[in-house]
Design a protein around this motif. Structure first.
Motif, PDB file in Angstrom:
ATOM      1  N   GLY A  30      44.282  31.681  30.741  1.00 24.88           N
ATOM      2  CA  GLY A  30      44.510  33.389  31.796  1.00 24.88           C
ATOM      3  C   GLY A  30      44.835  34.248  32.055  1.00 24.88           C
ATOM      4  O   GLY A  30      44.805  34.965  33.233  1.00 24.88           O
ATOM      5  N   GLY A  31      43.463  35.075  30.888  1.00 30.10           N
ATOM      6  CA  GLY A  31      43.578  36.381  31.207  1.00 30.10           C
ATOM      7  C   GLY A  31      42.535  37.129  32.375  1.00 30.10           C
ATOM      8  O   GLY A  31      41.299  36.203  33.039  1.00 30.10           O
ATOM      9  N   GLN A  32      42.329  38.478  31.649  1.00 26.50           N
ATOM     10  CA  GLN A  32      40.599  39.010  33.042  1.00 26.50           C
ATOM     11  C   GLN A  32      39.536  38.460  33.388  1.00 26.50           C
ATOM     12  O   GLN A  32      38.754  37.771  33.765  1.00 26.50           O
ATOM     13  CB  GLN A  32      41.524  40.594  32.623  1.00 26.50           C
ATOM     14  N   PHE A  33      39.339  38.230  31.468  1.00 23.04           N
ATOM     15  CA  PHE A  33      37.806  37.537  31.269  1.00 23.04           C
ATOM     16  C   PHE A  33      38.127  36.454  30.483  1.00 23.04           C
ATOM     17  O   PHE A  33      37.115  35.962  29.644  1.00 23.04           O
ATOM     18  CB  PHE A  33      37.539  38.696  29.984  1.00 23.04           C
ATOM     19  N   VAL A 125      51.469  37.015  32.749  1.00 23.57           N
ATOM     20  CA  VAL A 125      51.075  37.366  33.091  1.00 23.57           C
ATOM     21  C   VAL A 125      50.038  36.364  34.038  1.00 23.57           C
ATOM     22  O   VAL A 125      49.846  36.033  33.575  1.00 23.57           O
ATOM     23  CB  VAL A 125      49.964  38.855  33.300  1.00 23.57           C
ATOM     24  N   PRO A 126      50.526  35.922  35.424  1.00 23.58           N
ATOM     25  CA  PRO A 126      50.094  35.137  36.158  1.00 23.58           C
ATOM     26  C   PRO A 126      47.908  34.844  36.299  1.00 23.58           C
ATOM     27  O   PRO A 126      48.360  36.472  36.623  1.00 23.58           O
ATOM     28  CB  PRO A 126      50.677  35.125  37.177  1.00 23.58           C
ATOM     29  N   TRP A 127      47.350  34.572  36.477  1.00 23.50           N
ATOM     30  CA  TRP A 127      46.130  34.056  36.300  1.00 23.50           C
ATOM     31  C   TRP A 127      46.548  35.322  37.927  1.00 23.50           C
ATOM     32  O   TRP A 127      47.100  35.035  39.419  1.00 23.50           O
ATOM     33  CB  TRP A 127      45.472  33.302  36.047  1.00 23.50           C
ATOM     34  N   ASN A 128      45.364  36.271  38.125  1.00 24.47           N
ATOM     35  CA  ASN A 128      44.619  36.991  39.547  1.00 24.47           C
ATOM     36  C   ASN A 128      43.589  37.204  40.188  1.00 24.47           C
ATOM     37  O   ASN A 128      43.062  36.753  39.438  1.00 24.47           O
ATOM     38  CB  ASN A 128      45.021  38.693  39.647  1.00 24.47           C
ATOM     39  N   GLY A 129      43.560  36.342  41.344  1.00 20.78           N
ATOM     40  CA  GLY A 129      41.681  36.428  41.545  1.00 20.78           C
ATOM     41  C   GLY A 129      41.627  37.160  41.416  1.00 20.78           C
ATOM     42  O   GLY A 129      40.124  37.435  42.241  1.00 20.78           O
ATOM     43  N   SER A 130      41.933  38.614  41.928  1.00 21.51           N
ATOM     44  CA  SER A 130      41.530  40.148  41.420  1.00 21.51           C
ATOM     45  C   SER A 130      40.572  40.454  40.848  1.00 21.51           C
ATOM     46  O   SER A 130      39.861  41.152  40.214  1.00 21.51           O
ATOM     47  CB  SER A 130      41.923  41.221  41.621  1.00 21.51           C
ATOM     48  N   TYR A 131      40.797  39.233  39.825  1.00 22.24           N
ATOM     49  CA  TYR A 131      39.771  38.979  38.055  1.00 22.24           C
ATOM     50  C   TYR A 131      38.797  39.400  38.242  1.00 22.24           C
ATOM     51  O   TYR A 131      37.341  40.083  37.575  1.00 22.24           O
ATOM     52  CB  TYR A 131      40.427  38.673  36.887  1.00 22.24           C
ATOM     53  N   MET A 132      38.469  38.289  39.429  1.00 19.11           N
ATOM     54  CA  MET A 132      37.167  37.395  39.467  1.00 19.11           C
ATOM     55  C   MET A 132      36.128  38.841  40.886  1.00 19.11           C
ATOM     56  O   MET A 132      36.490  39.000  41.267  1.00 19.11           O
ATOM     57  CB  MET A 132      36.539  36.593  39.850  1.00 19.11           C
ATOM     58  N   VAL A 133      34.554  38.600  40.813  1.00 14.43           N
ATOM     59  CA  VAL A 133      33.407  39.040  41.066  1.00 14.43           C
ATOM     60  C   VAL A 133      32.797  38.077  41.975  1.00 14.43           C
ATOM     61  O   VAL A 133      32.244  37.869  41.386  1.00 14.43           O
ATOM     62  CB  VAL A 133      33.225  40.481  40.186  1.00 14.43           C
TER      63      VAL A 133
END
Length: 279
Positions: A30-33, A125-133
């Motif tokens: 669930g991290g940024q990458f 820290v919860p997964w965030n939709g802003s991580y994706m493109v």
């Protein structure tokens, strides 16, 4: 239409429980990458893809595979948590170095998920939709995909050296192999798209619209101490699109004027006026 198959893409079987490692593995879930990011990124790019069907099919192939990878990592975390208890956290904290660096077992895996994986990173820290493109521009998206796979594979590589558990390492090796191939796929797609439309995004922006600024497109400004950056291929030679030559500017000078802002209305309470002159 999606269909779930119970069997995992690859076998996941740890040698022994390790709640501390389970917390670390949360980062590649669930991290940024993590796997959740690439899963959502590729699927949304695929859902929104227009044009040649082969690109949409590629995105959906890999995005759907990543759904399976999310399940694999969840299974890995769950097995690493088997048998964990609140006492494990207290025991881990007996070592002051472990307590300071790791903070012990992730309490949410005990309290919230009941010894299961969470849609969070390693710090909860919860997964965030802003991580994706998902931009709608294929070349821009493919480059983002290559970046995501690069960072994801790097993180799994680091996790690999944090454990001696051969079962965990076997799962990581499969993930590393697939992440390597996914990098190849995105590199191939990027090369094909660059060959079709050029290397600059967006290719459809009219060149004549920026002709007056063309000279600014090739200069490397020395804005930091030292001049080592002028030794790279980005400071000399011809631009990748063949439209000009790079130039190194060792002492850049400003070409604009200092901004002068108007004083706003008093109702905004900036307190910028001199009260002694007020009538």
């Amino acid at each position: 239409m999606f269909r779930h198959q119970k069997e995992l893409q690859y076998e996941v079987k740890v040698d022994r429980p390790d709640p501390m490692l389970a917390r670390n593995v949360q980062e590649v879930l669930g991290g940024q990458f993590g796997e959740m990011t690439v899963m959502m990124q590729y699927l949304f790019q695929g859902f929104n893809c227009r044009g040649e069907e082969k690109y949409k099919d590629l995105l959906m192939d890999i995005g759907t595979e990543e759904v399976g990878h999310v399940e694999m990592v969840c299974a890995l975390i769950s097995q690493l948590l088997d048998g964990a208890s609140p006492e494990d956290q207290a025991k881990a904290a007996e070592d002051p170095n472990v307590a300071a660096i790791m903070g012990g077992v992730n309490p949410q895996q005990l309290i919230v998920s009941g010894l299961g994986a969470l849609p969070t990173n390693s710090n909860g820290v919860p997964w965030n939709g802003s991580y994706m493109v998902s931009s709608g521009n294929l070349l821009a998206d493919m480059r983002s995909n290559l970046h995501a796979e690069t960072q994801g594979r790097l993180q799994v590589s680091r996790l690999y050296h944090m454990t001696k558990d051969e079962g965990v390492r076997a799962t990581f090796r499969k993930m590393l192999a697939r992440d390597r191939y996914h990098q190849y796929q995105w590199m191939a797609a990027i090369a094909e798209l660059e060959e079709k439309n050029g290397v600059v995004v967006p290719a459809s922006f009219p060149p004549q619209a920026e002709m007056e600024s063309q000279s600014e497109a090739y200069k490397l400004f020395n804005f930091s101490e030292g001049e080592q950056s002028k030794e790279g291929p980005w400071a000399r030679g011809t631009a990748q699109d063949g439209t000009g030559d790079f130039e190194y500017v060792s002492t850049p000078k400003p070409k604009g004027k200092a901004p002068k802002m108007a004083v706003p209305a008093v109702e905004l309470h900036h307190d910028l006026t001199d009260k002694s002159t007020d009538k």
